[in-house]
Write a protein that holds these residues in place. Structure first.
Motif, PDB file in Angstrom:
ATOM      1  N   PRO A  61      11.741  -0.446  -1.370  1.00 47.30           N
ATOM      2  CA  PRO A  61      11.396  -1.657  -0.613  1.00 47.30           C
ATOM      3  C   PRO A  61       9.995  -2.188  -0.927  1.00 47.30           C
ATOM      4  CG  PRO A  61      12.448  -0.056   0.817  1.00 47.30           C
ATOM      5  CD  PRO A  61      12.209   0.638  -0.476  1.00 47.30           C
TER       6      PRO A  61
ATOM      7  N   PHE B 200      10.546   4.517   1.242  1.00 43.67           N
ATOM      8  CA  PHE B 200       9.771   3.275   1.208  1.00 43.67           C
ATOM      9  C   PHE B 200       9.465   2.797  -0.223  1.00 43.67           C
ATOM     10  CE2 PHE B 200       8.823   4.932   5.430  1.00 43.67           C
ATOM     11  CZ  PHE B 200       8.945   3.797   6.209  1.00 43.67           C
TER      12      PHE B 200
ATOM     13  N   TRP C  57      11.144  -2.606   6.069  1.00 40.49           N
ATOM     14  CA  TRP C  57      10.235  -1.464   5.957  1.00 40.49           C
ATOM     15  C   TRP C  57       9.052  -1.537   6.912  1.00 40.49           C
ATOM     16  CZ3 TRP C  57       5.149  -2.126   4.615  1.00 40.49           C
ATOM     17  CH2 TRP C  57       4.786  -3.312   3.966  1.00 40.49           C
TER      18      TRP C  57
ATOM     19  N   ILE D  43      14.927   1.014   7.834  1.00 45.17           N
ATOM     20  CA  ILE D  43      14.628   0.081   6.740  1.00 45.17           C
ATOM     21  C   ILE D  43      15.795  -0.871   6.506  1.00 45.17           C
ATOM     22  CG2 ILE D  43      14.201  -0.095   4.245  1.00 45.17           C
ATOM     23  CD1 ILE D  43      12.629   2.533   4.454  1.00 45.17           C
TER      24      ILE D  43
ATOM     25  N   THR E 196      14.878   7.010   8.813  1.00 45.05           N
ATOM     26  CA  THR E 196      14.052   6.082   8.039  1.00 45.05           C
ATOM     27  C   THR E 196      14.912   5.107   7.252  1.00 45.05           C
ATOM     28  OG1 THR E 196      12.381   7.818   7.811  1.00 45.05           O
ATOM     29  CG2 THR E 196      12.180   5.913   6.356  1.00 45.05           C
TER      30      THR E 196
ATOM     31  N   ALA F 102      10.160  -0.330  10.179  1.00 50.41           N
ATOM     32  CA  ALA F 102      10.441   1.100  10.060  1.00 50.41           C
ATOM     33  C   ALA F 102       9.181   1.914  10.308  1.00 50.41           C
ATOM     34  CB  ALA F 102      11.019   1.410   8.682  1.00 50.41           C
TER      35      ALA F 102
END
Length: 414
Positions: free
Chosen positions: A54, A51, A183, A178, A174, A186
């Protein structure tokens, strides 16, 4: 006894009728593996890195600022681990898992609404592990341990293998979520995955009954355990293991990139660590039923020494894969050994508390390593000094395990 409907729901089927203790025990071990696959140990720690970019693209907070949330996560886990151990000893693991599962899943889903405010982001990553309070490994491992005596190591290895499976699958899931949906979605997907723990726990997990299993629940209180030499040796050993494990998992890709390995290849090398971790979970459990834990860890730490020396020498693709696999065998064995050492040296009376305290100390070592290794790299322009230091620490750690002495609570003979 309470008449509250929710309490009745949670207590239902704690001892499934029509099944033997052995069948219920193995069912609990497999259910624990499934629960740990979708638990916070995986869904927070292993998914976090995906993450970072993003979030930086959308909010422009900066990679280092976003990464601070991972440190908050580790600090929170350090704080709540002893608390979880106390609650597991007092109320049982199954009840905590059933209450925590929906709360944890919803906390991940709530990240869908994350605003452009990094303070809210930090607060969220401090609260998410608290929401998953009952889902960290000790709840599942105490449940599994309560069903077994002679085959305790293998049963714990089966349960712990879930973290290895999640370590391999969750980062892939994940990244796909994404890439395909963004995200925010996700986080919704990961929250939905976390909710799987509830039906698994409700239908498959069973609280052991010592009258049926024959497993003794006596042992040292926490205050008595702290007066004994093995307690402090185990704490010191797992602090060092935290230093070693965190250093390798966090910096294995940067070390490969520094050595000239292409980014595409370097990103695939951790798969070797993940596969080795799964193998180590089960294999270590099997070995613990046959050999002293000090010997098992001594062999794995010898492999860890080879791994960090290969990283120190500047790995190529082949040596990088070998180093990652050897490190995976060490990292994969750590919590099998811890979950086995506690009942063998201290009995099962304070299993949760002792495990929780040691897990917290392990996390402290990991948090220190994550910062110090990076500082060493910036200071010397190389990871070599840090890796050579870790080789020495592996040797010291092996000495600590070998100093534990014989078990005080041997497996009962049928």
């Amino acid at each position: 006894m309470t008449t509250d409907k929710s309490a009745t729901l949670i207590q239902a089927s704690e001892e499934p009728s029509g099944t033997t203790s052995e069948a219920a025990g193995w069912r609990t071990a497999v259910a624990s593996a499934l629960g740990l696959t979708v638990g916070p140990s995986v869904l927070t720690v292993m998914a976090f890195g995906a993450f970072i970019k993003p979030l930086d693209r959308e909010f422009g907070w900066g990679v280092s600022a976003i990464g601070m949330a991972a440190s908050l996560l580790s600090i929170t886990v350090m704080i709540i681990s002893p608390m979880q151990g106390y609650l597991v000893d007092r109320y049982g693991g199954r009840r905590l898992i059933l209450w925590s599962s929906p709360v944890f899943g919803l906390s991940l889903m709530a990240m869908y609404f994350l605003p452009d405010n990094i303070s809210v982001f930090y607060l969220a990553w401090a609260l998410i592990p608290v929401c998953g309070l009952g889902l960290w490994p000790v709840a599942y491992l105490r449940l599994t341990a309560g069903w077994f005596e002679r085959r305790l190591g293998f049963a714990l290895g089966v349960a712990n293998s879930g973290i290895g499976v999640g370590t391999v699958l969750v980062p892939l899931l994940t990244a796909w979520l994404i890439g395909a949906f963004g995200w925010r979605t996700a986080f919704l997907g990961l929250g939905a995955v976390a909710l799987v723990a509830f039906p698994v726990a409700y239908f498959l997990l069973a609280e052991p009954n010592p009258r049926k299993t024959g497993v003794q629940t006596n042992g040292d209180t926490l205050s008595v355990a702290t007066t004994r030499r093995p307690f402090w040796l185990i704490l010191a050993a797992f602090f060092l293991l935290g230093l070693v494990g965190s250093s390798v998992t966090v910096y294995q890709i940067p070390m490969l990139l520094d050595a000239g390995v292409s980014e595409g290849v370097a990103n695939l090398v951790p798969v070797a660590l993940g596969v080795a971790l799964i193998v180590a979970r089960i294999a270590t459990g099997w070995l613990l039923d046959r050999f002293p834990a000090s010997l098992v860890m001594g062999v794995n730490l010898a492999g860890g020494i080879v791994a960090v020396l290969l990283f120190a020498a500047g790995p190529n693709v082949v040596t990088g894969i070998i180093a990652a696999a050897l490190a995976g065998l060490l990292i994969g064995s750590e919590f099998d050994v811890l979950s086995y050492l506690v009942p063998r040296h201290f009995g099962r009376l304070s299993y949760g508390k002792l495990y929780g305290i040691t897990f917290s100390v392990f996390q402290i070592g990991g948090a220190i390593a994550a910062s110090v290794v990076g500082i060493v790299r910036d200071t010397y322009g190389s990871y070599t000094p840090a890796m050579l230091t870790l080789a020495v620490l592996c040797l010291v750690c092996a000495g600590l395990f070998l100093s534990l002495g014989p078990y005080r609570y041997e497996a009962a003979h049928s």
